[in-house]
Motif scaffolding. Structure first.
Motif, PDB file in Angstrom:
ATOM      1  N   ARG A  64       0.626  -1.622  -0.161  1.00 20.45           N
ATOM      2  CA  ARG A  64       0.136  -0.334   0.339  1.00 20.45           C
ATOM      3  C   ARG A  64       0.565   1.668   0.202  1.00 20.45           C
ATOM      4  O   ARG A  64       0.932   2.131  -0.855  1.00 20.45           O
ATOM      5  CB  ARG A  64      -0.894  -0.344   1.447  1.00 20.45           C
ATOM      6  CG  ARG A  64      -2.146   1.174   0.855  1.00 20.45           C
ATOM      7  CD  ARG A  64      -3.410   0.628   2.577  1.00 20.45           C
ATOM      8  NE  ARG A  64      -4.389   1.249   2.326  1.00 20.45           N
ATOM      9  CZ  ARG A  64      -4.324   2.707   2.207  1.00 20.45           C
ATOM     10  NH1 ARG A  64      -3.466   3.516   3.324  1.00 20.45           N
ATOM     11  NH2 ARG A  64      -5.426   3.924   2.200  1.00 20.45           N
ATOM     12  N   ILE A  68       1.151   4.217  -3.137  1.00 19.94           N
ATOM     13  CA  ILE A  68       0.792   5.315  -2.844  1.00 19.94           C
ATOM     14  C   ILE A  68       1.796   6.650  -3.701  1.00 19.94           C
ATOM     15  O   ILE A  68       1.450   7.673  -3.953  1.00 19.94           O
ATOM     16  CB  ILE A  68       0.282   5.523  -1.542  1.00 19.94           C
ATOM     17  CG1 ILE A  68      -1.053   4.353  -1.271  1.00 19.94           C
ATOM     18  CG2 ILE A  68      -0.187   7.275  -1.358  1.00 19.94           C
ATOM     19  CD1 ILE A  68      -1.814   5.096  -0.023  1.00 19.94           C
ATOM     20  N   GLN A  71       2.362   5.949  -7.279  1.00 22.09           N
ATOM     21  CA  GLN A  71       1.381   7.603  -8.066  1.00 22.09           C
ATOM     22  C   GLN A  71       1.366   8.979  -7.433  1.00 22.09           C
ATOM     23  O   GLN A  71       1.478   9.716  -8.523  1.00 22.09           O
ATOM     24  CB  GLN A  71      -0.254   6.617  -6.906  1.00 22.09           C
ATOM     25  CG  GLN A  71      -0.383   5.456  -7.488  1.00 22.09           C
ATOM     26  CD  GLN A  71      -0.200   4.939  -8.664  1.00 22.09           C
ATOM     27  OE1 GLN A  71      -0.369   4.998 -10.060  1.00 22.09           O
ATOM     28  NE2 GLN A  71       1.146   3.663  -8.688  1.00 22.09           N
ATOM     29  N   LEU A 125      -4.508   5.808  -8.278  1.00 25.95           N
ATOM     30  CA  LEU A 125      -5.010   5.953  -6.643  1.00 25.95           C
ATOM     31  C   LEU A 125      -6.109   5.415  -6.358  1.00 25.95           C
ATOM     32  O   LEU A 125      -6.399   5.371  -4.784  1.00 25.95           O
ATOM     33  CB  LEU A 125      -5.121   7.401  -6.390  1.00 25.95           C
ATOM     34  CG  LEU A 125      -3.327   8.085  -5.972  1.00 25.95           C
ATOM     35  CD1 LEU A 125      -3.899  10.002  -5.745  1.00 25.95           C
ATOM     36  CD2 LEU A 125      -2.138   7.616  -5.453  1.00 25.95           C
ATOM     37  N   VAL A 128      -6.083   2.079  -4.770  1.00 33.20           N
ATOM     38  CA  VAL A 128      -5.699   2.011  -2.835  1.00 33.20           C
ATOM     39  C   VAL A 128      -7.166   2.217  -2.252  1.00 33.20           C
ATOM     40  O   VAL A 128      -7.264   0.508  -1.942  1.00 33.20           O
ATOM     41  CB  VAL A 128      -5.427   3.229  -2.918  1.00 33.20           C
ATOM     42  CG1 VAL A 128      -4.597   3.247  -1.344  1.00 33.20           C
ATOM     43  CG2 VAL A 128      -3.764   3.009  -3.897  1.00 33.20           C
TER      44      VAL A 128
END
Length: 238
Positions: A64, A68, A71, A125, A128
């Motif tokens: 994760r 992130i 991105q 994003l 996620v």
């Protein structure tokens, strides 16, 4: 006195854009650093699956934080490049106001729309959020819609995006105006080549594979060159 005041105004107007040119130079450098950092992280981190919504969401959930960061690094240059093209539009404005306005509109708007586009070319994003909901779902049926949404995002990453074509078209148009000044023919011709190759690369991206990196390297070099000429420009105008 009237003559002296009239002669002073153009110099004051030129100096007034110095801060914007410096901001454009710094922004170009920051964009290159963000792209370079994203490439480094891509090279040292695990690669996400290229197909399968469920597998993608499981990968994103397991990686994760790194996902992130990747991105954000791909997305943040869009803000910096808006400043770069605003500075370039002002710089080429005396060479043709109508064409400069059109080129600036296309370039700045296309990078601004990047924040509304759901994918970055390396992921999204939104993936996620989908991965969190996928992990919280208790049954296979409840997970299916999130996996389907991930499939859509994967497909959007692979297809040619109009926004990418417009971004490279903006580079091409601005560079064509730069051929008549004010930064020299070298950076203008290199920008023209970068924009033209960029347009073709964005249109043919699904079939180019690693050859797409040629445009990426040219964009890096052009941005570094632009950072230099924009930083020097305020001194020259003064």
């Amino acid at each position: 006195m009237a003559v002296r005041e009239t002669q002073a105004r153009p110099v004051q107007a030129d100096r007034g854009w110095g801060l914007l040119f410096r901001a454009g130079a710094v922004s170009a450098g920051l964009a290159v650093l963000a792209y370079a950092a994203a490439l480094v992280i891509m090279s040292v981190s695990s690669s996400p699956p290229t197909s399968g919504g469920a597998g993608m969401l499981e990968f994103v959930h397991a990686h994760r934080t790194v996902y992130i960061v990747r991105q954000l690094l791909w997305l943040s240059p869009s803000l910096f490049l808006m400043v770069v093209f605003l500075a370039l539009t002002v710089a080429v404005w005396p060479r043709g106001k109508s064409l400069a306005a059109l080129a600036g509109l296309i370039a700045i708007t296309s990078w601004a729309v990047s924040f509304a586009w759901p994918t970055t070319g390396d992921g999204s994003l939104a993936m996620v959020v989908l991965s969190d909901k996928y992990a919280d779902a208790a049954t296979a049926g409840a997970r299916a819609p999130f996996a389907a949404g991930a499939e859509v995002l994967i497909a959007l990453n692979d297809v040619p995006a109009v926004i990418g074509v417009l971004q490279t078209l903006g580079i091409l148009l601005i560079s064509l105006l730069m051929l008549s000044g004010p930064f020299g023919a070298g950076v203008a011709w290199f920008g023209t080549a970068t924009g033209a190759i960029g347009v073709l690369s964005e249109v043919l991206r699904p079939v180019l594979g690693w050859a797409y990196a040629i445009y990426g390297l040219m964009l890096f070099a052009w941005l570094i060159w632009i950072a230099v000429v924009l930083w020097v420009s305020p001194r020259g105008s003064g």
